[in-house]
Design an enzyme around this catalytic site. Structure first.
Site, PDB file in Angstrom:
ATOM      1  N   GLY A  61     -63.876  45.791 -28.591  1.00 51.38           N
ATOM      2  CA  GLY A  61     -62.527  46.339 -28.547  1.00 51.38           C
ATOM      3  C   GLY A  61     -61.453  45.284 -28.487  1.00 51.38           C
ATOM      4  O   GLY A  61     -60.344  45.488 -28.980  1.00 51.38           O
ATOM      5  N   LYS A  99     -61.658  42.397 -32.437  1.00 45.55           N
ATOM      6  CA  LYS A  99     -62.058  43.384 -33.437  1.00 45.55           C
ATOM      7  C   LYS A  99     -62.605  42.751 -34.712  1.00 45.55           C
ATOM      8  O   LYS A  99     -63.463  43.338 -35.380  1.00 45.55           O
ATOM      9  CB  LYS A  99     -60.870  44.291 -33.775  1.00 45.55           C
ATOM     10  N   ASN A 104     -56.406  54.000 -25.114  1.00 47.42           N
ATOM     11  CA  ASN A 104     -56.217  53.525 -26.487  1.00 47.42           C
ATOM     12  C   ASN A 104     -56.643  54.608 -27.477  1.00 47.42           C
ATOM     13  O   ASN A 104     -57.578  55.371 -27.227  1.00 47.42           O
ATOM     14  CB  ASN A 104     -56.993  52.225 -26.723  1.00 47.42           C
ATOM     15  N   GLY A 159     -58.303  53.547 -33.242  1.00 45.05           N
ATOM     16  CA  GLY A 159     -58.878  54.089 -34.472  1.00 45.05           C
ATOM     17  C   GLY A 159     -59.627  53.079 -35.318  1.00 45.05           C
ATOM     18  O   GLY A 159     -59.583  53.133 -36.556  1.00 45.05           O
ATOM     19  N   PHE A 160     -60.347  52.139 -34.654  1.00 44.65           N
ATOM     20  CA  PHE A 160     -61.171  51.176 -35.382  1.00 44.65           C
ATOM     21  C   PHE A 160     -60.360  50.391 -36.416  1.00 44.65           C
ATOM     22  O   PHE A 160     -60.772  50.228 -37.575  1.00 44.65           O
ATOM     23  CB  PHE A 160     -62.346  51.855 -36.091  1.00 44.65           C
ATOM     24  N   SER A 209     -66.852  56.515 -29.766  1.00 41.05           N
ATOM     25  CA  SER A 209     -65.400  56.409 -29.635  1.00 41.05           C
ATOM     26  C   SER A 209     -64.768  57.781 -29.840  1.00 41.05           C
ATOM     27  O   SER A 209     -65.154  58.509 -30.758  1.00 41.05           O
ATOM     28  CB  SER A 209     -64.830  55.429 -30.658  1.00 41.05           C
ATOM     29  N   ASN A 252     -61.783  58.218 -30.940  1.00 41.26           N
ATOM     30  CA  ASN A 252     -60.607  58.035 -31.785  1.00 41.26           C
ATOM     31  C   ASN A 252     -60.866  58.133 -33.287  1.00 41.26           C
ATOM     32  O   ASN A 252     -59.963  57.939 -34.088  1.00 41.26           O
ATOM     33  CB  ASN A 252     -59.950  56.684 -31.460  1.00 41.26           C
ATOM     34  N   THR A 253     -62.112  58.391 -33.677  1.00 39.21           N
ATOM     35  CA  THR A 253     -62.438  58.673 -35.069  1.00 39.21           C
ATOM     36  C   THR A 253     -62.932  60.110 -35.153  1.00 39.21           C
ATOM     37  O   THR A 253     -63.943  60.446 -34.529  1.00 39.21           O
ATOM     38  CB  THR A 253     -63.533  57.713 -35.592  1.00 39.21           C
ATOM     39  N   LYS A 300     -74.466  52.764 -28.423  1.00 37.92           N
ATOM     40  CA  LYS A 300     -73.449  52.891 -27.376  1.00 37.92           C
ATOM     41  C   LYS A 300     -73.062  54.355 -27.247  1.00 37.92           C
ATOM     42  O   LYS A 300     -72.707  55.008 -28.236  1.00 37.92           O
ATOM     43  CB  LYS A 300     -72.219  52.042 -27.719  1.00 37.92           C
ATOM     44  N   THR A 304     -70.921  52.686 -20.630  1.00 41.41           N
ATOM     45  CA  THR A 304     -70.487  53.731 -21.542  1.00 41.41           C
ATOM     46  C   THR A 304     -69.218  53.284 -22.284  1.00 41.41           C
ATOM     47  O   THR A 304     -68.589  52.302 -21.908  1.00 41.41           O
ATOM     48  CB  THR A 304     -70.120  55.034 -20.781  1.00 41.41           C
ATOM     49  N   ASN A 305     -68.865  54.096 -23.292  1.00 39.18           N
ATOM     50  CA  ASN A 305     -67.606  53.918 -23.998  1.00 39.18           C
ATOM     51  C   ASN A 305     -66.470  54.504 -23.157  1.00 39.18           C
ATOM     52  O   ASN A 305     -66.661  54.841 -21.993  1.00 39.18           O
ATOM     53  CB  ASN A 305     -67.674  54.606 -25.367  1.00 39.18           C
ATOM     54  N   GLY A 319     -61.172  51.467 -17.831  1.00 41.48           N
ATOM     55  CA  GLY A 319     -60.704  50.848 -16.601  1.00 41.48           C
ATOM     56  C   GLY A 319     -61.229  51.564 -15.364  1.00 41.48           C
ATOM     57  O   GLY A 319     -62.226  52.291 -15.401  1.00 41.48           O
TER      58      GLY A 319
END
Length: 355
Positions: A68, A71, A116, A119-120, A181, A183-184, A219, A247-248, A266
């Site tokens: 992350g 990248k 966050n 989005g990769f 993730s 975010n996708t 992951k 974990t993610n 966090g």
């Protein structure tokens, strides 16, 4: 000093703009070989008590940088010089993509957390492969984290991951399939065993075919049910994977007031990350390498994860609040604690409190 700079200056910037300032500083370190070697000599883990072996790879410390931050693999040497025992780059997709629209990165300072929805965003597998092929100037253990290109439909996900694996697996010390993730769109659906099995089999065939056989890990998300965690663990054993990263980021907002969408990382993730680690250890024992990430802030967290059965521990979000010397401080404190407990190496304490 860093905390003063963060509180008075960096915290006033947009979170992604502050990240780019940090990246510019690291770029100076990355392109100045003499400085990079000097920093590495001063900050990189050298104490033999910290060394640990996982899936045939020798790590100078169990504490590494989670995916992350770097990248596109542009700062592997710099982050290794700053004290991380390994650097996991990515997430990288088969084809370059800009990621989601800004704003997409948010600090929750009171919670020591980050949200966050990047989005990769990355340069694509071919470009990252070229970067990884270049000399680094300092020793570095590199994990490569791959994900699905956003525009690729679920029906073509396997081929998409395989494209990335063919480019990157030969250059990685280990390879990670990221299906977790938030975010996708649709990515987390791939954690379902009926979809995950064919995907992992295809990528494993590529990883097994590299000259040194690249270790393969998956992951997973903290938001899986306990039953789904067990199912993924069983699948990993069945397929002969080398490990699981847990974990993610989470889509939960428990304990925080922000309503921003995206993955939360966090401190608020700490408890669930530990729960998943303990469940995985109970399920797989020492048959898989477990990598624990999520809410890791200090040596106490690293110590707890090792005792619970993790062989490697990763952090990222806390570096935003602790600064560039964070990994060095954690390593130094971990070495002292190992000696205080009469251990001669990390391996002696892994899983000591696991049931």
């Amino acid at each position: 000093m860093y905390r003063l700079v963060f509180n008075q200056i960096l915290s006033r910037f947009d979170a992604e703009d502050a990240h780019h300032l940090t990246v510019r500083a690291l770029r100076l370190l990355s392109v100045t070989p003499v400085v990079r070697r000097l920093v590495h000599r001063r900050l990189a883990p050298r104490d033999p008590i910290l060394r640990v072996q996982a899936f045939g790879v020798h790590f100078p410390s169990p504490f590494g940088l989670a995916a992350g931050f770097d990248k596109d693999a542009g700062f592997v040497g710099a982050m290794s010089a700053l004290g991380f025992g390994h650097v996991e780059v990515g997430t990288i997709t088969a084809y370059a993509q800009p990621g989601n629209a800004r704003p997409r990165l948010f600090r929750l300072i009171a919670n020591r957390a980050i949200i966050n929805r990047m989005g990769f965003n990355n340069a694509g597998a071919s470009a990252v492969a070229r970067t990884l092929s270049r000399p680094r100037g300092v020793p570095a253990i590199v994990g490569v984290n791959i994900g699905k290109t956003k525009v690729v439909p679920e029906s073509e996900a396997v081929d998409d991951y395989v494209t990335s694996a063919k480019e990157l697996a030969p250059l990685a010390d280990y390879l990670v399939v990221n299906v977790s993730s938030p975010n996708t769109p649709g990515l987390r659906d791939l954690q379902a065993v009926r979809l995950l099995g064919p995907l992992l089999r295809a990528v494993k065939e590529v990883a097994d075919g590299t000259p040194r056989r690249t270790p393969l890990l998956v992951k997973i998300a903290p938001d899986l049910t306990d039953e789904d965690v067990d199912a993924v663990a069983d699948l990993a054993l069945e397929l002969g994977l080398d490990g699981i990263i847990a974990t993610n980021t989470t889509i939960s907002r428990e304990g925080v007031s922000s309503t921003e969408t995206g993955g939360l990382s966090g401190r608020p993730l700490k408890a669930r990350s530990m729960e998943v680690l303990r469940r995985l250890r109970a399920r797989v024992g020492d048959r898989l390498v477990l990598v624990s990430v999520g809410g890791v802030e200090n040596v106490d967290d690293v110590w707890e994860r090792l005792l619970a059965g993790a062989t490697l521990v990763q952090g990222y979000s806390a570096m935003i609040y602790e600064g560039p010397l964070w990994a060095h401080r954690v390593n130094r404190a971990l070495a002292r604690r190992l000696r205080r407990h009469g251990a001669t190496g990390v391996r002696e304490i892994i899983g000591r409190t696991a049931s």
